[in-house]
Motif scaffolding. Structure first.
Motif, PDB file in Angstrom:
ATOM      1  N   LEU A   1      10.307  -0.706   8.892  1.00  0.00           N
ATOM      2  CA  LEU A   1      10.556   0.776   9.411  1.00  0.00           C
ATOM      3  C   LEU A   1       9.246   1.527   9.625  1.00  0.00           C
ATOM      4  O   LEU A   1       9.300   2.542  10.510  1.00  0.00           O
ATOM      5  CB  LEU A   1      11.371   1.408   8.682  1.00  0.00           C
ATOM      6  N   ASP A   2       8.240   1.612   8.783  1.00  0.00           N
ATOM      7  CA  ASP A   2       7.125   2.316   8.786  1.00  0.00           C
ATOM      8  C   ASP A   2       6.042   1.398   8.873  1.00  0.00           C
ATOM      9  O   ASP A   2       4.742   1.950   9.186  1.00  0.00           O
ATOM     10  CB  ASP A   2       6.963   2.905   7.420  1.00  0.00           C
ATOM     11  N   ALA A   3       5.877   0.287   9.331  1.00  0.00           N
ATOM     12  CA  ALA A   3       4.968  -0.621   9.597  1.00  0.00           C
ATOM     13  C   ALA A   3       5.028  -1.711  10.926  1.00  0.00           C
ATOM     14  O   ALA A   3       6.300  -2.099  10.815  1.00  0.00           O
ATOM     15  CB  ALA A   3       4.503  -1.325   8.355  1.00  0.00           C
ATOM     16  N   GLY A   4       4.190  -2.007  11.551  1.00  0.00           N
ATOM     17  CA  GLY A   4       4.460  -2.898  12.482  1.00  0.00           C
ATOM     18  C   GLY A   4       4.153  -4.599  12.062  1.00  0.00           C
ATOM     19  O   GLY A   4       3.720  -4.601  10.866  1.00  0.00           O
ATOM     20  N   PRO A   5       4.744  -5.293  12.883  1.00  0.00           N
ATOM     21  CA  PRO A   5       4.428  -6.951  12.548  1.00  0.00           C
ATOM     22  C   PRO A   5       3.141  -7.418  12.479  1.00  0.00           C
ATOM     23  O   PRO A   5       2.282  -6.923  12.949  1.00  0.00           O
ATOM     24  CB  PRO A   5       5.510  -7.438  13.530  1.00  0.00           C
ATOM     25  N   ALA A   6       3.046  -8.555  12.016  1.00  0.00           N
ATOM     26  CA  ALA A   6       1.971  -9.231  12.100  1.00  0.00           C
ATOM     27  C   ALA A   6       1.855  -9.813  13.424  1.00  0.00           C
ATOM     28  O   ALA A   6       2.470  -9.817  14.187  1.00  0.00           O
ATOM     29  CB  ALA A   6       1.945 -10.319  11.164  1.00  0.00           C
ATOM     30  N   ALA A   7       0.593 -10.246  13.927  1.00  0.00           N
ATOM     31  CA  ALA A   7       0.189 -10.724  15.192  1.00  0.00           C
ATOM     32  C   ALA A   7       1.188 -12.252  15.424  1.00  0.00           C
ATOM     33  O   ALA A   7       1.484 -12.718  14.345  1.00  0.00           O
ATOM     34  CB  ALA A   7      -1.090 -11.150  15.272  1.00  0.00           C
ATOM     35  N   MET A   8       1.296 -12.340  16.484  1.00  0.00           N
ATOM     36  CA  MET A   8       2.359 -13.602  16.893  1.00  0.00           C
ATOM     37  C   MET A   8       1.589 -14.870  16.434  1.00  0.00           C
ATOM     38  O   MET A   8       2.411 -15.881  16.390  1.00  0.00           O
ATOM     39  CB  MET A   8       2.871 -13.472  18.446  1.00  0.00           C
ATOM     40  N   ARG A   9       0.478 -14.924  16.334  1.00  0.00           N
ATOM     41  CA  ARG A   9      -0.165 -16.225  15.683  1.00  0.00           C
ATOM     42  C   ARG A   9      -0.085 -16.531  14.281  1.00  0.00           C
ATOM     43  O   ARG A   9      -0.143 -17.643  13.963  1.00  0.00           O
ATOM     44  CB  ARG A   9      -1.546 -16.298  16.016  1.00  0.00           C
ATOM     45  N   TYR A  10       0.593 -15.529  13.548  1.00  0.00           N
ATOM     46  CA  TYR A  10       0.914 -15.610  12.160  1.00  0.00           C
ATOM     47  C   TYR A  10       2.329 -15.851  11.816  1.00  0.00           C
ATOM     48  O   TYR A  10       2.695 -16.237  10.730  1.00  0.00           O
ATOM     49  CB  TYR A  10       0.518 -14.565  11.529  1.00  0.00           C
ATOM     50  N   THR A  11       3.211 -15.491  12.898  1.00  0.00           N
ATOM     51  CA  THR A  11       4.605 -15.448  12.501  1.00  0.00           C
ATOM     52  C   THR A  11       5.374 -16.635  13.278  1.00  0.00           C
ATOM     53  O   THR A  11       4.911 -17.358  14.262  1.00  0.00           O
ATOM     54  CB  THR A  11       5.339 -14.181  13.067  1.00  0.00           C
ATOM     55  N   GLU A  12       6.494 -16.981  12.376  1.00  0.00           N
ATOM     56  CA  GLU A  12       7.341 -18.128  13.423  1.00  0.00           C
ATOM     57  C   GLU A  12       8.451 -17.613  13.276  1.00  0.00           C
ATOM     58  O   GLU A  12       9.229 -16.635  12.891  1.00  0.00           O
ATOM     59  CB  GLU A  12       7.193 -19.334  12.165  1.00  0.00           C
ATOM     60  N   CYS A  13       9.479 -18.464  14.210  1.00  0.00           N
ATOM     61  CA  CYS A  13      10.823 -17.933  14.555  1.00  0.00           C
ATOM     62  C   CYS A  13      11.690 -19.058  15.054  1.00  0.00           C
ATOM     63  O   CYS A  13      11.140 -20.162  15.411  1.00  0.00           O
ATOM     64  CB  CYS A  13      10.672 -16.796  15.764  1.00  0.00           C
ATOM     65  N   ARG A  14      12.792 -18.743  15.270  1.00  0.00           N
ATOM     66  CA  ARG A  14      13.925 -19.589  15.521  1.00  0.00           C
ATOM     67  C   ARG A  14      15.168 -18.821  16.051  1.00  0.00           C
ATOM     68  O   ARG A  14      15.091 -17.889  15.382  1.00  0.00           O
ATOM     69  CB  ARG A  14      14.248 -20.812  14.787  1.00  0.00           C
ATOM     70  N   MET A  15      16.025 -19.535  16.630  1.00  0.00           N
ATOM     71  CA  MET A  15      17.340 -18.535  17.041  1.00  0.00           C
ATOM     72  C   MET A  15      18.261 -18.363  15.839  1.00  0.00           C
ATOM     73  O   MET A  15      17.980 -19.458  14.915  1.00  0.00           O
ATOM     74  CB  MET A  15      17.949 -19.381  18.164  1.00  0.00           C
ATOM     75  N   SER A  16      18.862 -17.432  15.584  1.00  0.00           N
ATOM     76  CA  SER A  16      19.974 -17.147  14.679  1.00  0.00           C
ATOM     77  C   SER A  16      21.186 -18.002  15.151  1.00  0.00           C
ATOM     78  O   SER A  16      21.297 -18.115  16.271  1.00  0.00           O
ATOM     79  CB  SER A  16      20.006 -15.776  14.562  1.00  0.00           C
TER      80      SER A  16
END
Length: 844
Positions: free
Chosen positions: A118-133
Motif C-alpha cells: 500500500l505504501d510502496a511500488g512493485p519491483a520492475a517487471m523483469r524481476y517478478t513472475e506471474c500466472r493466472m489465478s
C-alpha cells in the motif's frame, strides 16, 4: 505544396482549416479513445481493455494456474506486441493491480515476487513472475465455444474478444477505478457470495426490487476489512449510482506494556497504508495539533497482517485519543461511489439493480451461445457416428469399394450410392486410416450414439426453455460461489452507531450504561445511571434476553454458544433513548457485525468486564453446569468452558461468589424435565474447566438460567408434532411448585404434552411478571398461572419468540388483547435465526 509535372516547378497548394473545428474534432477523438479504450470498464465483464487483453493473452500463452510462473516482462511484451500498443508501463501497472490482494477482493493474477504494498511500488517487471489465478480461469472459460464476439486488433492482423465470458460478476466483486475525459469511475469491491446470492434471487424473481436485493448485498466488502460507518450513502449509490460512505479502521485499546496503553489498528481503510498514517501522526505531533502520543510502531507482516501500534502517554485516555485520530487522520476515510461503466458501448451511471441486470443478460447470452455451440458440435458428431454405423455393417464392402476405386472422387461417389451416405459422412470415412476403420466397434459406436442423443436432448431443452437456461446459469453461479467465495471482511455499522462513535468520548461523558441483547441477536445500549426503565421503549422490538452494566467508553463481553467470551466496546453500540415514549427509535446492531462469530456460533448473553473478569454460571445442551471464577485475559477473546463433542452453551448469567447460597440454577429440557438446585452445590472453576453434571436427561437442554428470590415463575411452550393441526400451548407456573433437588438428578416434569404436541420449543424461568413478544415486536399476553406443575398448557393464537421479565425492561405493555390477534398464525416455534425476522430495535 504540390509539385507540377508540366514545368517541373513547385506550386503552392495550401488548404485553410478552421482551428476551432480541428481542435474540437481532435479532442473528441482523444476523449473517445480514452473513454472506450482505456479508462472505463465494460459493465459485462468489469474489465478495462488492457485488463481484458492481459487475461486473454495469458490464457492464449498457457500461463494458467496449473502451470509454472513466467516472467512478467514476457506477458507484458506479448500483450503490447499483439493487442495493446500503449506502452509497457500501463500494461504492467494493470497486471500488478490485478495481483494485489489489498486492491482486489478476488485477485485475477497470481504474482510471485515483489508486487508492492500500500505504501510502496512493485519491483520492475523483469524481476517478478506471474500466472493466472483460478478465478481468472473462470473469467475466460468458454472462449473457444463461440460464447463472445471477436474483433480485430489495432493492426488487423490478430483478433481479440470484445468481452470475456466472465463466470462471475467481476465489476461488483473487484470494483473499478479510472479517470477518463470529462468523467470518472470509482466502484468499491463486494463479497462474491453475497453478489451471487442476489443474482440467483433475480434469476428466480425477475421483478425483485432494490430493498429485497439489499438483503443479500447489504454493502461493500473491502479487501482490507475495516468498518463502514453509515449506510445512507450506500443506499443512495445502490439506487442512483452515486453516493459516499465512511470507512473506519478496526482498532482496539490494549495494554501494550505493563504500564502503558495503546491503540492497536488491525485493519485500515481501503487503499490506505500504515506509512501514510505514520506520516500524518508525525505531522500532527510536530505541529502540536495533537499531544499524548508516546510512540508509533508498524508491526505489519505477511504472517499476522496489519498491526499498527500507537502508544499513548500515561494519564491520557486512549479512547479519547482514538476518537481524535478518527477525525484528524486517515484512520477514518471517505469513499465516493461513482458507478460509471460502458453499456452497449456507451458510458452510463448504473445503480445496483442495473449492474446486476446487465451482468445477468450477458451471462444468459454467453450460456445460450455456448449451449448452441455444444449442440451443433454434438449434432455434427452424431451425424458422423450414424454414418460409421451404416458403414460398419458392411465394412468389407466399404474397404473393397475404396481399394477398387481409381481416385477419391470415384470412391466417394460409389460409397454414397451404395450406402446412402451424404458427402460429409463419406468424406469422414475416406479421411480415416484403414487400421482405424477396421477396428471400429459397433457396440462402442451405438453407446456413443445413445449418449449423443441424450446430450442433444438436454442441450435442446436449455436452448428452447428460458426457465431451464436460467436454472443452468444459477447452478453455475452457485458453483463459482462455492469454489471462490470467502467470508465477509468488512463490518457494516448503522448511521446512528457511527454518529455516536464519531462524536468521540471528548464530547460523550463516560456515564454508566446498560448493554442489551435480544432474542434475535441484536445488541444496543441505554445510557442511564438509575437502571433500566420499568417498561422498554415503545417500538418494534423483540425480547431482551440479557443485560450487562458498563460505561459508555467501557468494555463488556459477549458470551457465545461455543463457550467464548469476546471483548466489545459499548461506544460502538447504538445508544437508545432511555425514555419509554421516545418518538424516534434508531436501529440496533446485529451481534455478528460487532464481534466476529464463527460459523454456527451465536450470542447467548452479555456481561460486564470488571478488573477481575465476570463471574458467570452457564449451562450446556448436554446438561453440564459450570460456575466460572472471575478471571480475565488480555486477549480479544478467551474460552470460559471446555466443551466436549458437539455440546454448546444454551444459557448463562452473571453470578457473584456471594450469591451462591440464595441463587438457584435452573435447567429445563426439551422433554419438559425441570431441575433447580442451589448454586452453592457447584464449586467455581477456572477458565479451562469443563464443568460438572447439572441435569441427567437423554433429552437436550433448551433453557438454563439463574433465579434469585422467591417470586419466580416458569413459562413453557410446546410445539406441534409434524402433521398436526393444533396451535401449540403455553403454560405459566410458579417455580415454588417445583421442589428443589440435588445436582445431577433428573428433575421433575413441568409440562404435560397433548396428543398433538412433540416437545418443548421454548422455556424460561425468572422473576414475575413474565411477558412475551413475537419476532415482529408485538407483545403477547401470557395465560394465567397454572397451579398444576405437570399440567398442560393453554393454546395461544400467536407464535412467540421469547419470554422475559418486565423488570428487565424488555417488553412494553400489550396494546391489544389476544382475541384480536391473527388466528391463522402457525404454532409456537423456536426463535428465528439472525436476520430472518425484524428483531430488537428495528425501525418501524
Amino acid at each position: 505544396m504540390a509539385r507540377s509535372t508540366a514545368d517541373d516547378e513547385f506550386t503552392e497548394n495550401i488548404i485553410d482549416v478552421d482551428v476551432s473545428s480541428e481542435m474540437e474534432n481532435s479532442y473528441l477523438e482523444y476523449a473517445y479513445s480514452v473513454i472506450y479504450s482505456r479508462a472505463l470498464p465494460d459493465a459485462r465483464d468489469g474489465l478495462k481493455p488492457v485488463q481484458r487483453r492481459i487475461l486473454y493473452t495469458m490464457g492464449d500463452m498457457g500461463v494458467r494456474p496449473d502451470r509454472p510462473h513466467v516472467k512478467s516482462a514476457r506477458v507484458v511484451g506479448q500483450v503490447m506486441g499483439q493487442l495493446h500498443p500503449h506502452g509497457d508501463s500501463a500494461i504492467y501497472d494493470a497486471l500488478v493491480r490485478m495481483a494485489q490482494p489489498w486492491a482486489m477482493r478476488l485477485p485475477l493474477i497470481d504474482g510471485h515476487g515483489n508486487f508492492g504494498a500500500l505504501d510502496a511500488g512493485p519491483a520492475a517487471m523483469r524481476y517478478t513472475e506471474c500466472r493466472m489465478s483460478p478465478a481468472a480461469g473462470a473469467m475466460i472459460a468458454g472462449l473457444d465455444e463461440d460464447t463472445v464476439d471477436f474483433v480485430p486488433n489495432y493492426d488487423g492482423k490478430e483478433t481479440e474478444p470484445a468481452v470475456l465470458p466472465a463466470a462471475f460478476p467481476n465489476l461488483l466483486v473487484n470494483g473499478a477505478s479510472g479517470i477518463a475525459v470529462g468523467m470518472a469511475t470509482n466502484m468499491p469491491p463486494h463479497n462474491l457470495v453475497e453478489v451471487i446470492a442476489a443474482l440467483r434471487h433475480m434469476l428466480d424473481h425477475p421483478d425483485a426490487d432494490l430493498a429485497t436485493i439489499m438483503r443479500f448485498i447489504p454493502g461493500p466488502d473491502l479487501p482490507t476489512g475495516g468498518r463502514i460507518i453509515g449506510l445512507e450513502g450506500i443506499r443512495d449509490a445502490y439506487r442512483t449510482g452515486r453516493g459516499t460512505f465512511r470507512i473506519r479502521a478496526t482498532s482496539t485499546i490494549e495494554r501494550v506494556s505493563p504500564r502503558r496503553q495503546g491503540i492497536v489498528v488491525t485493519a485500515l481503510p481501503y487503499m490506505v497504508g500504515p506509512e501514510k498514517i505514520i506520516d500524518q501522526l508525525k505531522t500532527l505531533v510536530q505541529s502540536k495539533k495533537i499531544s499524548g502520543i508516546a510512540d508509533v510502531k508498524d508491526l505489519t507482516d505477511l504472517a499476522n497482517g496489519t498491526r499498527l501500534v500507537i502508544e499513548v502517554k500515561n494519564g491520557i485516555n486512549a479512547e479519547a485519543m482514538l476518537q481524535r485520530l478518527y477525525k484528524l487522520t486517515k484512520l477514518e476515510d471517505t469513499f465516493g461511489i461513482n458507478n460509471v461503466a460502458l453499456v452497449d458501448g456507451q458510458p452510463r451511471t448504473l445503480g445496483l439493480m442495473e449492474l446486476l441486470q446487465v451482468y445477468l443478460e450477458h451471462r444468459l447470452d454467453v450460456t445460450l451461445r455456448r449451449t448452441r455451440f455444444q449442440l451443433r458440435k454434438a449434432t455434427d458428431r452424431l451425424h458422423l457416428v450414424e454414418g460409421l454405423l451404416i458403414a460398419i455393417l458392411d465394412i468389407d464392402d466399404v474397404i473393397a469399394i475404396i481399394r477398387s476405386s481409381e481416385d477419391v472422387a470415384e470412391a466417394r461417389t460409389r460409397l454414397m450410392e451404395a450406402f446412402e451416405l451424404d458427402e460429409i459422412q463419406t468424406n469422414y470415412i475416406l479421411d480415416m486410416q484403414l487400421r482405424r476403420l477396421t477396428r471400429l466397434s459397433r457396440i462402442e459406436l451405438e453407446s456413443e450414439r445413445d449418449d449423443l442423443k441424450a446430450e442433444i436432448d438436454r442441450l435442446t431443452l436449455i436452448v428452447t426453455d428460458d426457465r431451464r437456461l436460467r436454472k443452468v446459469v444459477s447452478q453455475e453461479l452457485a458453483a463459482i460461489a462455492k469454489s471462490y467465495g470467502t467470508p465477509r471482511r468488512t463490518v457494516l455499522m448503522g448511521s446512528s452507531g457511527a454518529a455516536e462513535s464519531a462524536a468521540g468520548p471528548l464530547e460523550v461523558p463516560d456515564d454508566p450504561t446498560w448493554v442489551l441483547l435480544s432474542a434475535t441477536g441484536r445488541i444496543a445500549r441505554i445510557d442511564t445511571p438509575d437502571g433500566l426503565p420499568a417498561t422498554g421503549p415503545r417500538a418494534r422490538h423483540d425480547v431482551i434476553v440479557s443485560t450487562a452494566r458498563t460505561t459508555a467508553r467501557g468494555e463488556f463481553a459477549v458470551l457465545t454458544s461455543a463457550g467464548r467470551l469476546i471483548r466489545a466496546r459499548a461506544i460502538d453500540l447504538v445508544n437508545l433513548p432511555a425514555t419509554a415514549t421516545a418518538p424516534s427509535l434508531t436501529g440496533g446492531t446485529p451481534v455478528a457485525e460487532l464481534v466476529m462469530l464463527n460459523k454456527g456460533e451465536r450470542a447467548i448473553a452479555v456481561s460486564g468486564l470488571p478488573d477481575q473478569g465476570p463471574a458467570l454460571a452457564l449451562g450446556t445442551r448436554d446438561g453440564i453446569v459450570k460456575r466460572v471464577n472471575p478471571e480475565i485475559s488480555g486477549q480479544d477473546w478467551w474460552e470460559v468452558i471446555t466443551l466436549k463433542g458437539d455440546d454448546e452453551v444454551v444459557g448463562a448469567a452473571e453470578l457473584d461468589v456471594d450469591d451462591g447460597e440464595r441463587a438457584q440454577l435452573c435447567f429445563i429440557t426439551e422433554s419438559a424435565s425441570l431441575l433447580h438446585f442451589s448454586a452453592s452445590l457447584v464449586r467455581p472453576q477456572g477458565r479451562k474447566g469443563s464443568g460438572v453434571a447439572g441435569i441427567r436427561s437423554a433429552s437436550p437442554v433448551i433453557f438454563f438460567g439463574v433465579v434469585t428470590g422467591d417470586d419466580a415463575v416458569v413459562v413453557t411452550g410446546a410445539d406441534d408434532a409434524p402433521g398436526a393441526q393444533g396451535s401449540g400451548s403455553v403454560k405459566v407456573t410458579g417455580l415454588d411448585l417445583f421442589p428443589a433437588k440435588g445436582r445431577a438428578t433428573g428433575g421433575v416434569r413441568c409440562h404435560r404434552f397433548l396428543r398433538s404436541e412433540s416437545g418443548l420449543a421454548l422455556a424460561w424461568a425468572g422473576p414475575r411478571p413474565a411477558v412475551a413478544g413475537t419476532a415482529t415486536g408485538r407483545p403477547v399476553e401470557l395465560p394465567a398461572e397454572n397451579d398444576r406443575r405437570d399440567g398442560s398448557g393453554d393454546q395461544i393464537p400467536t407464535p412467540i419468540t421469547g419470554v422475559a421479565s418486565r423488570l428487565a425492561g424488555a417488553i412494553p405493555e400489550p396494546e391489544t388483547s389476544p382475541a384480536a390477534l391473527p388466528t391463522d398464525a402457525r404454532p409456537l416455534i423456536d426463535p428465528p435465526e439472525r436476520g430472518d425476522q425484524p428483531g430488537l430495535f428495528d425501525e418501524s
